[in-house]
Enzyme design. Sequence first.
Site, short mmCIF file in Angstrom:
data_model
loop_
_atom_site.label_atom_id
_atom_site.label_comp_id
_atom_site.label_asym_id
_atom_site.label_seq_id
_atom_site.Cartn_x
_atom_site.Cartn_y
_atom_site.Cartn_z
N ASP A 111 1.85 4.12 2.71
CA ASP A 111 0.70 4.71 2.06
C ASP A 111 1.29 5.92 1.38
O ASP A 111 1.09 5.72 -0.01
CB ASP A 111 -0.33 5.25 3.23
CG ASP A 111 -1.81 5.79 2.75
OD1 ASP A 111 -1.98 5.35 1.62
OD2 ASP A 111 -2.41 6.04 3.59
N ASP A 112 1.60 7.08 2.00
CA ASP A 112 1.81 8.30 1.32
C ASP A 112 3.13 8.93 2.15
O ASP A 112 3.13 9.88 2.85
CB ASP A 112 0.90 9.33 1.07
CG ASP A 112 -0.41 9.01 0.46
OD1 ASP A 112 -0.15 8.79 -0.62
OD2 ASP A 112 -1.12 8.54 1.03
N HIS A 169 0.78 -1.20 0.08
CA HIS A 169 0.06 0.18 -0.05
C HIS A 169 0.98 1.42 0.06
O HIS A 169 1.31 1.91 1.18
CB HIS A 169 -0.99 -0.01 0.99
CG HIS A 169 -2.00 1.04 1.33
ND1 HIS A 169 -3.14 1.04 2.03
CD2 HIS A 169 -2.04 2.18 0.78
CE1 HIS A 169 -3.76 1.97 2.06
NE2 HIS A 169 -3.20 2.74 1.05
N HIS A 174 1.23 4.73 -2.39
CA HIS A 174 0.71 5.61 -3.65
C HIS A 174 1.89 6.17 -3.97
O HIS A 174 2.59 7.12 -3.38
CB HIS A 174 -0.34 6.71 -3.41
CG HIS A 174 -1.42 6.19 -2.78
ND1 HIS A 174 -2.68 5.73 -3.34
CD2 HIS A 174 -1.75 5.72 -1.45
CE1 HIS A 174 -3.66 5.45 -2.55
NE2 HIS A 174 -3.10 5.05 -1.26
N GLU A 182 -11.45 3.10 6.12
CA GLU A 182 -10.12 4.04 6.64
C GLU A 182 -10.85 5.16 7.42
O GLU A 182 -10.89 5.01 8.82
CB GLU A 182 -9.48 4.71 5.57
CG GLU A 182 -8.35 5.54 6.07
CD GLU A 182 -7.72 6.27 4.58
OE1 GLU A 182 -8.28 6.29 3.42
OE2 GLU A 182 -6.77 6.95 5.05
N HIS A 230 -9.45 0.51 -1.13
CA HIS A 230 -9.35 1.26 0.30
C HIS A 230 -10.98 1.17 0.74
O HIS A 230 -11.75 1.51 0.02
CB HIS A 230 -9.20 2.71 -0.03
CG HIS A 230 -7.72 2.95 -0.23
ND1 HIS A 230 -7.18 2.39 -1.21
CD2 HIS A 230 -6.90 3.90 0.49
CE1 HIS A 230 -5.82 3.01 -1.08
NE2 HIS A 230 -5.65 3.85 -0.23
N1 HPA Z 1 -7.12 7.04 1.40
C1 HPA Z 1 -7.56 7.35 0.00
N2 HPA Z 1 -7.01 7.84 -0.87
C2 HPA Z 1 -5.66 8.13 -0.97
C3 HPA Z 1 -4.66 7.70 0.14
C4 HPA Z 1 -5.57 7.41 1.37
O1 HPA Z 1 -4.72 6.87 2.44
N3 HPA Z 1 -3.57 8.06 -0.10
C5 HPA Z 1 -3.68 8.65 -1.11
N4 HPA Z 1 -4.97 8.60 -1.86
ZN ZN Z 2 -3.77 4.74 0.64
#
Ligand code: HPA
Ligand code: ZN
Length: 361
Positions: free
Chosen positions: A294-295, A33, A35, A216, A213
Amino acid sequence: MAMSQPVPPIDFDAIPPSALPQLLRRMPKAELHIHIEGSLEPELIFELARRNGVSLPYPSIEALRAAYAFQDLQSFLDIYYAGASVLILEQDFFDMAWAYLQRAAGDGVVRAEIFFDPQTHTARGVAMGTVIRGLSEALAKGRRELGLSADLILCFLRHLSEEDAFATLEEALPFREHVIGVGLDSSELGHPPEKFARVFARCRELELHVVAHAGEEGPAAYIHSALDILKVERIDHGVRCLEDPALVARLARECIPLTVCPFSNVKLRVFPGLPSHNLPTLLKAGLAATINSDDPAYFGGYLLQNFQETFDALPELGAREAWLLAQNSLQGSFAPEADKMRWCVELDAVFREKTTPSSGK
Ligand code: HPA
Ligand code: ZN
């Protein structure tokens, strides 16, 4: 056929806590996971803005970084999409992905399944081929020079329409060989999985892997519908599953991997801090949880730092859980079975080595 000798189980209790930092680094692991646009560091944003003549609403790298204080998912997404606006040329996509792969290899990542958001780019007039070729070239270099196995997962933006997702899929089909699956990201609340039922059905017909996703910011019901309607193979995030015991039982029974992202969850205020993260509870419930970044450019660190700080903050997590998280990530990946088996053997070897008092590595 010769029977192989039974291998004794790993004696996790014989691993001293002092060995943990090195185990976290050395253990082979998969990142499931990430991006790729979320790996764009402020330094590279400024460099690409300069190269491409794009003006940024921030006077300096420091000012941009200072803006990385988020209240929720949407406040992050606004700045994340703005950052991606500097990506124009194939070389830009290559540079971004190559920077990530080098960091990942340094963190002990042997397999990366990398999300990208084509609609963020095609909406600005960047061709699908520019995006996919740039990323794919970097992944090929990573395989050759870093020995890192990596593939791309195309994410549909869920705040856009299903029609837009279908058009994106059509545009990507000439590059089918460069994409192993599809995902669903962006603003979760108000955009349930149901909205994308038909486009995911088409992707499954095309034998693409499917993930989404869910859970969350959105409720446990979104996890149910991602499984029932989109028929996903993994749930990205999924941390809100604990609100529904029947769902937890199902996720455990069906061995559905959850790609948990601790730094992200804290930065986007899903949990107040790492010490209150529910990862130990997910593992205790028998769920196939994994750790992911994630990011990483926005949330404070790459995969190894996510592992290290999460383990530091949660005393329930020790060598056994480190092994389990790595094993879950390798088994939950879409890599060929032979690769998974090889990595799992290497994983066990790294842990066994630490159970012998003589090994001082
Ligand atoms: N959630 C949803 N969209 C996203 C995320 C995330 O954590 N990171 C980048 N796009
Ligand atoms: Zn994500």
